[in-house]
Design a protein around this motif. Structure first.
Motif, PDB file in Angstrom:
ATOM      1  N   UNK A   1       0.873  -1.185   0.000  1.00 38.36           N
ATOM      2  CA  UNK A   1       0.000   0.000   0.000  1.00 38.36           C
ATOM      3  C   UNK A   1       0.904   1.226   0.000  1.00 38.36           C
ATOM      4  N   UNK A   2       0.876   1.963  -1.120  1.00 40.08           N
ATOM      5  CA  UNK A   2       1.691   3.168  -1.228  1.00 40.08           C
ATOM      6  C   UNK A   2       0.879   4.369  -0.754  1.00 40.08           C
ATOM      7  N   UNK A   3       1.413   5.051   0.256  1.00 44.83           N
ATOM      8  CA  UNK A   3       0.780   6.264   0.772  1.00 44.83           C
ATOM      9  C   UNK A   3       1.688   7.427   0.384  1.00 44.83           C
ATOM     10  N   UNK A   4       1.198   8.314  -0.470  1.00 47.32           N
ATOM     11  CA  UNK A   4       2.039   9.331  -1.088  1.00 47.32           C
ATOM     12  C   UNK A   4       1.417  10.718  -0.929  1.00 47.32           C
ATOM     13  N   UNK A   5       2.267  11.685  -0.669  1.00 50.39           N
ATOM     14  CA  UNK A   5       1.805  13.069  -0.585  1.00 50.39           C
ATOM     15  C   UNK A   5       2.334  13.763   0.651  1.00 50.39           C
TER      16      UNK A   5
ATOM     17  N   UNK B   1      14.616   8.265   7.037  1.00 54.97           N
ATOM     18  CA  UNK B   1      14.807   9.155   5.886  1.00 54.97           C
ATOM     19  C   UNK B   1      14.396   8.469   4.578  1.00 54.97           C
ATOM     20  N   UNK B   2      14.381   9.268   3.533  1.00 56.50           N
ATOM     21  CA  UNK B   2      14.046   8.749   2.209  1.00 56.50           C
ATOM     22  C   UNK B   2      14.995   7.599   1.852  1.00 56.50           C
ATOM     23  N   UNK B   3      14.445   6.516   1.237  1.00 56.14           N
ATOM     24  CA  UNK B   3      15.171   5.313   0.827  1.00 56.14           C
ATOM     25  C   UNK B   3      15.692   4.537   2.038  1.00 56.14           C
ATOM     26  N   UNK B   4      14.813   4.369   3.026  1.00 55.59           N
ATOM     27  CA  UNK B   4      15.125   3.515   4.166  1.00 55.59           C
ATOM     28  C   UNK B   4      13.943   2.607   4.425  1.00 55.59           C
ATOM     29  N   UNK B   5      14.148   1.628   5.302  1.00 57.75           N
ATOM     30  CA  UNK B   5      13.067   0.691   5.614  1.00 57.75           C
ATOM     31  C   UNK B   5      13.170   0.286   7.066  1.00 57.75           C
TER      32      UNK B   5
ATOM     33  N   UNK C   1      10.290   3.731   3.272  1.00 56.48           N
ATOM     34  CA  UNK C   1      10.068   5.128   2.911  1.00 56.48           C
ATOM     35  C   UNK C   1      10.659   5.291   1.516  1.00 56.48           C
ATOM     36  N   UNK C   2       9.808   5.451   0.548  1.00 61.80           N
ATOM     37  CA  UNK C   2      10.220   5.564  -0.838  1.00 61.80           C
ATOM     38  C   UNK C   2       9.086   6.217  -1.616  1.00 61.80           C
ATOM     39  N   UNK C   3       9.394   6.647  -2.823  1.00 61.99           N
ATOM     40  CA  UNK C   3       8.389   7.380  -3.580  1.00 61.99           C
ATOM     41  C   UNK C   3       8.582   7.178  -5.061  1.00 61.99           C
ATOM     42  N   UNK C   4       7.480   6.922  -5.750  1.00 59.73           N
ATOM     43  CA  UNK C   4       7.499   6.883  -7.213  1.00 59.73           C
ATOM     44  C   UNK C   4       6.697   8.062  -7.762  1.00 59.73           C
ATOM     45  N   UNK C   5       6.413   9.019  -6.854  1.00 60.27           N
ATOM     46  CA  UNK C   5       5.638  10.195  -7.254  1.00 60.27           C
ATOM     47  C   UNK C   5       6.435  11.482  -7.126  1.00 60.27           C
TER      48      UNK C   5
ATOM     49  N   UNK D   1       6.716   9.832   0.649  1.00 59.49           N
ATOM     50  CA  UNK D   1       5.976   8.604   0.406  1.00 59.49           C
ATOM     51  C   UNK D   1       6.423   7.437   1.253  1.00 59.49           C
ATOM     52  N   UNK D   2       5.489   6.527   1.503  1.00 58.74           N
ATOM     53  CA  UNK D   2       5.752   5.297   2.237  1.00 58.74           C
ATOM     54  C   UNK D   2       5.092   4.148   1.483  1.00 58.74           C
ATOM     55  N   UNK D   3       5.732   2.997   1.520  1.00 60.41           N
ATOM     56  CA  UNK D   3       5.115   1.776   0.990  1.00 60.41           C
ATOM     57  C   UNK D   3       4.986   0.785   2.124  1.00 60.41           C
ATOM     58  N   UNK D   4       3.754   0.457   2.445  1.00 59.03           N
ATOM     59  CA  UNK D   4       3.428  -0.424   3.557  1.00 59.03           C
ATOM     60  C   UNK D   4       3.283  -1.845   3.016  1.00 59.03           C
TER      61      UNK D   4
END
Length: 996
Positions: free
Chosen positions: A762-766, A788-792, A806-810, A814-817
Motif C-alpha cells: 500500500x503506497x501512501x504518497x503526498x 529518511x528517504x530510501x530507508x526501511x 520510505x520511498x516514492x514513485x511520485x 511517500x511510504x510503501x506499507x
C-alpha cells in the motif's frame, strides 16, 4: 453377425464381447480388442478415405502409427468430435461413431475425384508457377480457393468439454517402446532397483510379440513370456507402466514429452478422469526401443484400397483375427512377407502369387513357403493394378521386362523391408549413420544420455533384439549410478527378419500414364520426384517442399525412404549425399487439449487480483490489464472521464495525500551469507556497503548491456535483501537470478524465494502521508531523522506485522506499507479511514504514470525498448564505478554503447501547451524533410500535467542531452508539432518534496 473375413479363433480379441459402431452412418459390428481399422477389415471394408490432392480412393495400408490413408473423424456427441484420427490407432468401443473425410457427397462417389482428370496439368510444384500470375489474383481468387480445398477433416465447431492434465516426473531410466527390446531393457533396469518408466503407444505392451504365434522365449511361447514379463514389471513399485502413451518429443537434457490417452478407449468415460495426460519426464538415462516400420513398394497402381503392408496384414490376422482378403497377391523384396503368406495360407486365404523382386530367396521363410506349395515368382514385379473402389487384380511381369500376366485378387500385400524408427533419436540431435546393408539410416552418435536398442537400430532377430535390450538396460543403469545385474542371454526362436529390402521405385513406376505413389496422403508419385530433379532440385529437403512428399500427417513414415531412393537413382548420387529430411516432433499428432491442459477458458490467461481489488471495484474503479494482473487505472467520480479523474487524483496527491495499490510489484527475497555478493555481481549498483535498514534503486542489465528490469532493493539484514521488480518482470527476473546462481555462481550460498504473493503493498504518497500513518504504526518512528528517504524498517501497523519502506514513485513524501496479503484489505481500509480527514484519494495506474513522468522516473518497457543502456536513460549515477564486474559491464564498454549519437532520455515541452503528443510518435530535426523522413527519436511517454498546467512528454532522442533548448518536430496527422527539448525532470528538480 459373422464375417468371412473374421477367423473362427486366434488373436487377442474377445469374440464373445461384440461391439456396435457406425462408419459413415452404416451400422457395423466388431469385438472387444479391435481397432476401428481391424473392425472395418473384418466387415470387408477397405475403402476408408480419399487422398488430399486427387481425391483418389484410399484404403487401410498399415496397422499402426505409420498409417497415411485411414484418417477418420470420431464423434461421441455433439460437442465431442475429433478429426484426422488414424483408424489403426482408434480402439473400438460400443457406440463409436466414425466418418470418412475429404469427400463429397459420399465416400464412394466423390466429385473431388475429377481432379484426377486434370492431373497432367497440376504436377508437382504447379502452384509455385501458376499462382504467380496474374499478380493481383492471389487475394481474390487463388487464396480463397486453396483455403476452401485445403484440409482433410473438418474442425470441431464446439468447445472441447473434456479435461486434460499435465504431470511432471523424474526417473532413472525411461524406455520408449515396450516391444521385446523395451521389455528386456525394462526387466534389466527394474531388477537393478532403478526407477523405470516404460511407455508404449499401443493399448498393450508387447510390440511385435502381440502378433506372434510360433516364437518362443526361454522355452516359453512368446505370449506366455510376455504375460510373465509384464506381471513382474507391474509388481515392482519402482516401475511405472504407461500403455496408450506416445513418446512424441525428445527435448534437451533428457526431457521427454509423453502423451497418455486415458479414456478415449472407453464407451462411457469417467467424469473424474482426464481425457489425456501430458507427461513431462526428466530421465537420467533414456532407452529408445521404437521398433521399425515396414516400407511399401512403389509400383504402378499401388494405391488402390485393398493394398496393404505385408507385416500389417499378418498383424491383422494374428492379433485381431481378420483376413485382409480371400485371394491375395504378395509382392516383396524381403523375407518377412513370406511369414505373412504362410500365416494367411494356414488361415484359409488363397495365395494367388508371391512376386519377389529379388533374384534369390533362400531364407527359412521362403523355403517353408515352397514346402507349403505357395506359388513363388522370382525377379517379378507388378506392372499395374485394376479395380475401382477396391483392388480386383494385378499384372505381373519379369523385372527386366517381357509380357505381363493378369492375376485376379481382392488384396495385395507388399514389403520393401524394414526401416528403423529413428524419429526420437533424430529429435534428440543424435547423428544418424547410413547402413547400406539395411538400406536405411540407423542411430549413430548420441547427443543426449540415450541409447537405442533392438529394431530401432537395425537388429531384427528375436534373440539378438532381446539381448540388445538387456545390454541397453544394463548400460543405462550403470550410467545412472546403479549396479546392473549379471548379463544373461535369453534363449529365443522365431522372428528373424533379416536386412534385405528394396528402396526406390520398381520398373515401370515412371512410365507415361503410370501412377506409382510414394506419398499416399499427398498424392506424390515417383514421376513427381523425377520432375523435381529435372527442374534442378538436388537436396531432399528442397524436393520435399517442392513435391510435398513426407509433409502429410504421417510425416513421411511410409514415404521418406522411398523418396530418397528415387532421388538417389535419378541423380546418380549415394543416398547419404542426397541428405535426409528432418524428423520433427511430434512423432504422431498430439491434441491441442493435451498441450494446453488446464490453460483454457478463464485459465488460458489467468486473472490475478490483489486483496484490494474488490474494494476498488466497489469504489467504481476502471481496471486495466497489466501482465496477468487487474489494476485500477483511475477512480472516476460523478461522471468524470479519465482525463478529469486523473487530473483530480494528481492534484490531490501533490497537495495532500493519496493511496495506491502497489501489490502487483514483483518481490523476491534474496537470502544467505553471500546475498550481498550475489546482488553485487548481478545489478549495476554497489550493495556490499549498503547498511541494513537502507534501500537503493537497482538497475538490472542483460548480458548485452541493455536495461532488463529495475526496482527498489532494501537490505533487511546483513544476509537478506527485499528485491522489488516491475509488475510484469517478476518471473523473468527470478528466472535470470536462478540461471546465474545455478550455472555461473553455484559456489555462492544464496537462496531465492518469490514473495510477490506474500506481501500486499500500500503506497501512501503526498505531503500529508506521515500524518496519516503515524497513528496506525506501532514501534516505528516515521520522522525524517529516524526514517529518511530510501530507508526501511519493520514493526506493526494496525497490529499487523509490516515491512515499511520510505520511498516514492511520485516525487512526494511517500511510504510503501508491506503487510501479509491476508491482512491487505483490512490495513488498506484502516489507512483509508485515517486518510479521510486529510482529503485522501485513491489513485490508479494512469495517475501514477503522470506523477512519475513529472519527476522523470522511467518505466521499463516504456522508456526502454531492449536497446537502452543506463546512460541512455540518465541512470549512470546508479552504476557502482568501483565494482570489478556485474552482468552487462563488458558490453557497456563497447565503443558503440558510448557513441554521442545514441538515443538519450530527454523531456519535451510542446510549444502549444495544450497539445498532447501521441506516444510512439517519431521525432525529427527538420519539419521540411521529404517523406520518408529521417527520425532522430521517438516519444515514449506523453501526458497532460494538471500540476504544471500543460502537456509534458518523455522521449528518446539521438544525442538528446546535447540538444537542450533546441526545437524539434513531431509529425502528426494534423501537421508537425513543434517541441522544445528540456530536462526529463519537470517537477521539483531539487528533490525537496521527496525528502520532506
Amino acid at each position: 453377425m459373422t464375417s468371412v473375413y473374421r477367423t473362427k479363433d486366434g488373436g487377442r480379441i474377445q469374440r464373445g464381447k461384440p461391439l456396435r459402431f457406425t462408419f459413415d452412418g452404416r451400422a457395423l459390428q466388431g469385438v472387444e480388442g479391435d481397432t476401428l481399422a481391424s473392425a472395418l477389415l473384418a466387415n470387408g471394408i477397405h475403402l476408408v478415405g480419399r487422398s488430399f490432392k486427387y481425391h483418389r480412393p484410399r484404403g487401410i495400408l498399415s496397422a499402426g502409427a505409420d498409417e497415411p490413408n485411414a484418417l477418420v473423424g470420431v464423434r461421441r456427441d455433439a460437442a465431442r468430435y475429433t478429426p484426422n484420427l488414424r483408424a489403426t490407432q482408434v480402439e473400438l468401443y460400443d457406440g463409436l461413431e466414425a466418418e470418412s473425410q475429404n469427400r463429397w457427397p459420399s465416400l464412394a462417389l466423390d466429385t473431388g475425384a475429377l481432379n484426377g482428370l486434370i492431373s497432367p496439368f497440376i504436377p508437382a510444384g504447379f502452384y509455385y508457377k501458376t499462382f504467380m500470375w496474374p499478380r493481383k489474383a492471389w487475394d481474390s481468387l487463388y487464396e480463397p480457393f486453396i483455403r476452401a480445398a485445403a484440409g482433410l477433416g473438418r474442425a470441431p465447431t464446439q468447445a472441447d468439454p473434456d479435461r486434460y492434465l499435465n504431470r511432471y516426473a523424474h526417473c532413472d531410466v525411461l524406455i520408449a517402446g515396450a516391444g521385446p527390446a523395451g521389455l528386456s531393457a525394462a526387466l534389466t533396469a527394474a531388477r537393478s532397483g532403478a526407477r523405470v518408466i516404460l511407455c508404449d503407444e499401443q493399448s498393450e505392451f508387447g510390440g511385435s510379440l502381440l502378433a506372434e504365434t510360433s516364437a518362443t522365449i526361454e522355452g516359453l511361447p512368446a505370449q506366455v513370456w510376455l504375460q510373465e514379463a509384464i506381471a513382474e514389471l507391474a509388481g515392482n513399485p519402482r516401475v511405472v507402466l504407461l500403455p496408450r502413451t506416445t513418446a512424441f518429443g525428445y527435448f534437451a537434457h533428457n526431457l521427454i514429452g509423453l502423451n497418455q490417452r486415458v479414456t478415449d478407449h472407453l464407451a462411457v468415460p469417467s467424469a473424474e478422469q482426464p481425457r489425456e495426460r501430458l507427461w513431462q519426464v526428466r530421465a537420467k538415462e533414456v532407452i529408445l526401443c521404437a521398433g521399425a516400420l515396414e516400407r511399401p513398394l512403389v509400383f504402378p497402381g499401388n494405391d488402390r484400397p485393398g493394398i496393404l503392408l505385408a507385416d500389417s496384414a499378418r498383424t491383422y490376422l494374428n492379433r485381431y483375427g481378420v483376413r485382409p482378403g480371400k485371394r491375395v497377391v504378395i509382392i516383396t523384396a524381403h523375407d518377412g512377407a513370406y511369414r505373412a503368406a504362410l500365416d494367411l495360407h494356414a488361415a484359409g486365404v488363397e495365395i494367388a502369387a508371391i512376386a519377389d523382386v529379388r533374384a534369390t530367396a533362400d531364407g527359412p521363410a521362403p523355403q517353408a513357403a515352397r514346402q507349403a506349395g505357395l506359388p513363388i515368382r522370382l525377379r517379378t514385379t507388378i506392372t499395374g493394378t485394376r479395380g475401382g473402389l477396391r483392388v480386383e487384380g494385378v499384372s505381373l511381369a519379369a523385372m527386366d521386362g517381357g509380357p505381363s500376366q493378369s492375376v485376379a485378387c481382392d488384396a495385395v500385400l507388399m514389403s520393401g523391408g524394414f526401416t528403423p524408427s529413428v524419429h526420437l533419436f533424430s529429435q534428440s540431435r543424435g547423428k544418424l549413420d547410413w547402413d547400406p546393408a539395411a538400406q536405411s539410416f540407423v542411430p549413430g552418435r548420441s547427443a543426449e544420455r540415450e541409447r537405442s536398442a533392438g529394431a530401432s537400430r537395425g537388429l531384427f532377430g528375436l534373440a539378438e533384439v532381446l539381448a540388445d535390450g538387456a545390454a541397453a538396460g544394463a548400460d543405462a543403469v550403470a550410467a545412472a549410478g546403479l549396479t546392473p545385474p549379471a548379463p544373461r542371454r535369453l534363449e529365443a526362436s522365431g522372428i528373424d527378419l533379416g536386412t534385405d529390402g528394396f528402396l526406390g521405385a520398381l520398373p515401370g513406376a515412371g512410365a507415361p500414364g503410370a501412377k506409382a505413389f510414394v506419398d499416399w496422403q499427398n498424392d506424390v508419385t515417383a514421376k513427381d520426384l523425377l520432375l523435381a530433379t529435372r527442374e534442378g532440385f538436388r537436396s531432399i529437403e528442397h524436393i520435399k517442399r517442392y513435391t510435398t512428399t513426407g509433409m502429410a500427417t504421417d510425416q513421411g513414415k511410409t514415404s521418406n525412404m522411398n523418396a530418397l531412393g528415387v532421388v538417389s537413382e535419378a541423380l546418380g548420387t549415394p543416398i547419404p549425399a542426397v541428405g535426409l529430411t528432418t524428423f520433427r516432433m511430434p512423432y504422431t499428432p498430439v491434441t491441442f487439449g493435451s498441450l494446453a491442459a488446464t490453460s483454457r477458458g478463464v485459465l488460458f490467461d489467468p486473472v490475478r487480483t490483489t486483496p484490494i481489488h474488490d474494494w476498488a471495484a466497489a469504489q467504481g474503479a476502471v481496471f486495466e490489464d497489466v501482465g496477468l494482473w487487474k489494476r485500477a487505472r483511475y477512480f472516476p467520480r460523478g461522471g468524470e472521464d479519465m482525463d478529469a479523474a486523473v487530473a483530480r487524483e494528481c492534484l490531490a496527491v501533490r497537495s495532500g495525500v493519496g493511496v495506491f495499490d502497489a501489490t502487483t510489484l514483483g518481490k523476491i527475497e534474496v537470502v544467505g551469507p553471500d546475498a550481498a555478493k550475489f546482488m553485487n555481481r548481478l545489478y549495476v549498483n554497489a550493495w556490499t556497503k549498503l547498511a541494513p535498514g537502507r534501500s537503493r534503486y537497482g538497475v538490472l542489465l542483460r548480458d548485452d548491456g541493455f536495461i532488463f528490469d529495475d526496482g527498489v532493493v532494501g537490505r533487511v539484514a546483513e544476509d537478506r535483501f527485499h528485491v522489488t521488480t516491475t509488475t510484469g518482470g517478476a518471473p523473468r527476473v527470478l528466472a535470470m537470478m536462478e540461471d546465474y546462481l545455478q550455472t555461473e555462481w553455484p559456489d555462492l550460498n544464496v537462496w531465492l524465494t518469490s514473495t510477490t504473493e506474500q506481501w500486499a503493498v500500500i503506497a501512501v504518497q503526498g505531503p500529508q502521508a506521515r500524518q496519516v500513518l503515524e497513528g496506525l504504526v506501532e514501534g516505528i518512528d516515521l520522522s525524517a531523522e529516524a526514517l529518511p528517504h530510501m530507508s526501511l524498517t519493520e514493526g506493526k501497523i494496525c497490529g499487523v506485522p509490516t515491512r515499511l519502506f520510505r520511498m516514492s514513485f511520485t516525487g512526494e513524501l511517500g511510504f510503501e506499507v508491506n503487510v501479509p496479503t491476508s491482512h491487505g484489505r483490512a490495513v488498506w481500509e484502516a489507512i483509508w479511514a485515517a486518510g479521510q480527514p486529510h482529503g485522501m484519494v485513491a489513485y490508479g495506474t494512469e495517475t501514477m504514470h503522470v506523477l512519475r513522468a513529472e519527476k522523470g522516473y522511467i518505466i521499463v518497457g516504456q522508456e526502454t525498448d531492449g536497446t537502452v543502456t543506463p546512460d541512455d536513460a540518465g541512470l549512470s549515477w546508479a552504476i557502482g564505478r568501483t565494482k570489478a564486474d556485474y552482468v552487462g559491464k563488458r558490453s557497456l564498454a563497447r565503443e558503440a554503447m558510448n557513441a554521442p549519437d545514441r538515443k538519450q532520455l530527454v523531456g519535451l515541452y510542446t510549444q502549444n501547451p495544450s497539445v498532447v503528443i501521441e506516444e510512439g510518435s517519431q521525432v525529427v530535426a527538420d519539419a521540411r524533410q521529404q517523406i520518408p523522413m529521417r527520425p532522430i527519436g521517438h516519444v515514449s511517454s506523453s501526458y497532460m500535467s494538471a500540476t504544471l498546467g500543460r502537456s509534458i512528454a518523455l522521449a528518446l532522442v539521438s544525442g538528446g542531452r546535447a540538444r537542450m533548448g533546441q526545437t524539434l518536430f513531431v509529425p502528426t496527422a494534423d501537421g508537425e508539432v513543434a517541441v522544445t527539448v528540456t530536462s526529463p525532470v519537470f517537477y521539483d528538480q531539487e528533490g525537496v518534496r521527496v525528502n520532506a
